[in-house]
Design a protein around this motif. Structure first.
Motif, PDB file in Angstrom:
ATOM      1  N   ASP A  76     -31.044 -22.335 -22.156  1.00 58.69           N
ATOM      2  CA  ASP A  76     -30.214 -22.442 -23.345  1.00 58.69           C
ATOM      3  C   ASP A  76     -28.750 -22.609 -22.946  1.00 58.69           C
ATOM      4  N   ASP A  77     -27.941 -22.924 -23.923  1.00 64.88           N
ATOM      5  CA  ASP A  77     -26.534 -23.233 -23.684  1.00 64.88           C
ATOM      6  C   ASP A  77     -25.765 -22.047 -23.102  1.00 64.88           C
ATOM      7  N   VAL A  78     -26.045 -20.859 -23.571  1.00 60.14           N
ATOM      8  CA  VAL A  78     -25.334 -19.667 -23.107  1.00 60.14           C
ATOM      9  C   VAL A  78     -25.633 -19.393 -21.625  1.00 60.14           C
ATOM     10  N   THR A  79     -26.876 -19.502 -21.239  1.00 59.79           N
ATOM     11  CA  THR A  79     -27.273 -19.275 -19.842  1.00 59.79           C
ATOM     12  C   THR A  79     -26.656 -20.322 -18.922  1.00 59.79           C
ATOM     13  N   ILE A  80     -26.647 -21.571 -19.359  1.00 56.43           N
ATOM     14  CA  ILE A  80     -26.083 -22.646 -18.543  1.00 56.43           C
ATOM     15  C   ILE A  80     -24.587 -22.431 -18.333  1.00 56.43           C
ATOM     16  N   ARG A  81     -23.877 -22.092 -19.410  1.00 55.47           N
ATOM     17  CA  ARG A  81     -22.432 -21.878 -19.301  1.00 55.47           C
ATOM     18  C   ARG A  81     -22.106 -20.641 -18.461  1.00 55.47           C
ATOM     19  N   ALA A  82     -22.906 -19.603 -18.569  1.00 55.39           N
ATOM     20  CA  ALA A  82     -22.677 -18.400 -17.759  1.00 55.39           C
ATOM     21  C   ALA A  82     -22.890 -18.698 -16.280  1.00 55.39           C
ATOM     22  N   ALA A  83     -23.932 -19.451 -15.963  1.00 55.13           N
ATOM     23  CA  ALA A  83     -24.179 -19.817 -14.565  1.00 55.13           C
ATOM     24  C   ALA A  83     -23.063 -20.705 -14.024  1.00 55.13           C
ATOM     25  N   ALA A  84     -22.569 -21.613 -14.845  1.00 51.81           N
ATOM     26  CA  ALA A  84     -21.477 -22.495 -14.415  1.00 51.81           C
ATOM     27  C   ALA A  84     -20.194 -21.707 -14.178  1.00 51.81           C
ATOM     28  N   LYS A  85     -19.910 -20.738 -15.049  1.00 50.67           N
ATOM     29  CA  LYS A  85     -18.704 -19.909 -14.872  1.00 50.67           C
ATOM     30  C   LYS A  85     -18.813 -19.057 -13.613  1.00 50.67           C
ATOM     31  N   LYS A  86     -19.983 -18.505 -13.375  1.00 53.56           N
ATOM     32  CA  LYS A  86     -20.187 -17.686 -12.181  1.00 53.56           C
ATOM     33  C   LYS A  86     -19.976 -18.521 -10.914  1.00 53.56           C
ATOM     34  N   THR A  87     -20.559 -19.691 -10.880  1.00 50.74           N
ATOM     35  CA  THR A  87     -20.417 -20.564  -9.719  1.00 50.74           C
ATOM     36  C   THR A  87     -18.967 -21.017  -9.553  1.00 50.74           C
ATOM     37  N   THR A  88     -18.288 -21.282 -10.658  1.00 51.47           N
ATOM     38  CA  THR A  88     -16.876 -21.682 -10.596  1.00 51.47           C
ATOM     39  C   THR A  88     -16.019 -20.554 -10.046  1.00 51.47           C
ATOM     40  N   LEU A  89     -16.290 -19.332 -10.437  1.00 53.49           N
ATOM     41  CA  LEU A  89     -15.522 -18.192  -9.912  1.00 53.49           C
ATOM     42  C   LEU A  89     -15.773 -17.989  -8.419  1.00 53.49           C
ATOM     43  N   ILE A  90     -17.001 -18.160  -7.984  1.00 54.20           N
ATOM     44  CA  ILE A  90     -17.300 -18.077  -6.547  1.00 54.20           C
ATOM     45  C   ILE A  90     -16.557 -19.167  -5.794  1.00 54.20           C
ATOM     46  N   TYR A  91     -16.567 -20.372  -6.336  1.00 52.76           N
ATOM     47  CA  TYR A  91     -15.873 -21.496  -5.698  1.00 52.76           C
ATOM     48  C   TYR A  91     -14.362 -21.259  -5.666  1.00 52.76           C
ATOM     49  N   ALA A  92     -13.822 -20.703  -6.755  1.00 54.23           N
ATOM     50  CA  ALA A  92     -12.386 -20.401  -6.788  1.00 54.23           C
ATOM     51  C   ALA A  92     -12.038 -19.344  -5.742  1.00 54.23           C
ATOM     52  N   GLY A  93     -12.900 -18.334  -5.582  1.00 51.37           N
ATOM     53  CA  GLY A  93     -12.675 -17.331  -4.544  1.00 51.37           C
ATOM     54  C   GLY A  93     -12.694 -17.947  -3.160  1.00 51.37           C
ATOM     55  N   LEU A  94     -13.625 -18.847  -2.914  1.00 50.84           N
ATOM     56  CA  LEU A  94     -13.674 -19.543  -1.629  1.00 50.84           C
ATOM     57  C   LEU A  94     -12.433 -20.409  -1.422  1.00 50.84           C
ATOM     58  N   PHE A  95     -11.950 -21.017  -2.497  1.00 50.87           N
ATOM     59  CA  PHE A  95     -10.743 -21.835  -2.412  1.00 50.87           C
ATOM     60  C   PHE A  95      -9.537 -20.990  -2.008  1.00 50.87           C
ATOM     61  N   ILE A  96      -9.421 -19.818  -2.593  1.00 52.33           N
ATOM     62  CA  ILE A  96      -8.305 -18.926  -2.252  1.00 52.33           C
ATOM     63  C   ILE A  96      -8.445 -18.433  -0.815  1.00 52.33           C
ATOM     64  N   ILE A  97      -9.652 -18.072  -0.416  1.00 55.65           N
ATOM     65  CA  ILE A  97      -9.887 -17.597   0.948  1.00 55.65           C
ATOM     66  C   ILE A  97      -9.634 -18.705   1.968  1.00 55.65           C
ATOM     67  N   SER A  98      -9.802 -19.957   1.555  1.00 60.22           N
ATOM     68  CA  SER A  98      -9.629 -21.066   2.498  1.00 60.22           C
ATOM     69  C   SER A  98      -8.205 -21.177   3.024  1.00 60.22           C
ATOM     70  N   PHE A  99      -7.244 -20.515   2.399  1.00 60.07           N
ATOM     71  CA  PHE A  99      -5.866 -20.525   2.878  1.00 60.07           C
ATOM     72  C   PHE A  99      -5.586 -19.435   3.905  1.00 60.07           C
ATOM     73  N   VAL A 100      -6.539 -18.543   4.117  1.00 63.52           N
ATOM     74  CA  VAL A 100      -6.378 -17.468   5.099  1.00 63.52           C
ATOM     75  C   VAL A 100      -6.735 -18.031   6.479  1.00 63.52           C
ATOM     76  N   PRO A 101      -5.879 -17.787   7.480  1.00 69.61           N
ATOM     77  CA  PRO A 101      -6.192 -18.304   8.820  1.00 69.61           C
ATOM     78  C   PRO A 101      -7.521 -17.762   9.348  1.00 69.61           C
ATOM     79  N   LEU A 102      -8.187 -18.540  10.148  1.00 69.97           N
ATOM     80  CA  LEU A 102      -9.474 -18.265  10.783  1.00 69.97           C
ATOM     81  C   LEU A 102     -10.626 -18.205   9.780  1.00 69.97           C
ATOM     82  N   VAL A 103     -10.551 -17.312   8.830  1.00 66.73           N
ATOM     83  CA  VAL A 103     -11.620 -17.180   7.836  1.00 66.73           C
ATOM     84  C   VAL A 103     -11.618 -18.389   6.900  1.00 66.73           C
ATOM     85  N   GLY A 104     -10.460 -18.977   6.705  1.00 71.41           N
ATOM     86  CA  GLY A 104     -10.326 -20.111   5.808  1.00 71.41           C
ATOM     87  C   GLY A 104     -11.153 -21.304   6.228  1.00 71.41           C
TER      88      GLY A 104
END
Length: 162
Positions: A76-104
């Motif tokens: 359903d629409d709610v489940t799809i949007r929740a999964a997309a938001k969760k994945t987007t937040l994980i990706y945003a966290g990885l994007f922020i971490i990518s600026f840290v030396p070595l771990v980035g």
């Protein structure tokens, strides 16, 4: 006065000019690629029932949500949007971490893996064939995204098969 500088030559100016030209050509291709990618996400979102958030495809950095929304699992629409938001937040966290030396560096590799996997899922939803989706991912990587752009422009107005 005729002054000779042994550390400067006309070749340095020519090299600088070529580098500047290369930069501008690269920038033009980058902008064209961004517009084509945003157009694909925008039209595919409208075609597949996400017209209320299709405009997000045109916003830089945040437009990754469109890819995750188009490929999110759910019934359903709610489940799809929740999964997309969760994945987007994980990706945003990885994007922020990518600026840290070595771990980035590791975070950047994981981000690339996310992009490959979710692009595969998008191609799979268009083709309903695992073999074709893998082949299209390989072709997209080998052609630096040109195959993906052409195929996406051809398929963006068709609803997903799966």
């Amino acid at each position: 006065m005729n002054y000779y500088d042994p550390y400067y030559s006309d070749y340095d100016a020519v090299f600088g000019g070529f580098m500047l030209l290369f930069f501008f050509v690269f920038l033009v291709f980058l902008i064209i690629g961004y517009v084509v990618n945003a157009l694909i996400y925008f039209t595919a979102s409208k075609t597949n029932g996400f017209s209320d958030v299709a405009y997000i495809a045109w916003i830089p950095i945040i437009n990754i949500y469109s890819l995750f929304l188009l490929t999110a699992p759910g019934d359903d629409d709610v489940t799809i949007r929740a999964a997309a938001k969760k994945t987007t937040l994980i990706y945003a966290g990885l994007f922020i971490i990518s600026f840290v030396p070595l771990v980035g560096f590791l975070a950047s590799i994981v981000m690339f893996g996310y992009w490959i996997f979710y692009t595969y899922r998008l191609l799979y939803r268009w083709t309903d064939d695992t073999g074709k989706a893998v082949l299209y991912i390989i072709l997209s990587i080998l052609t630096c995204g040109l195959f993906y752009a052409i195929y996406g422009l051809m398929r963006m107005r068709r609803p997903f098969i799966v």
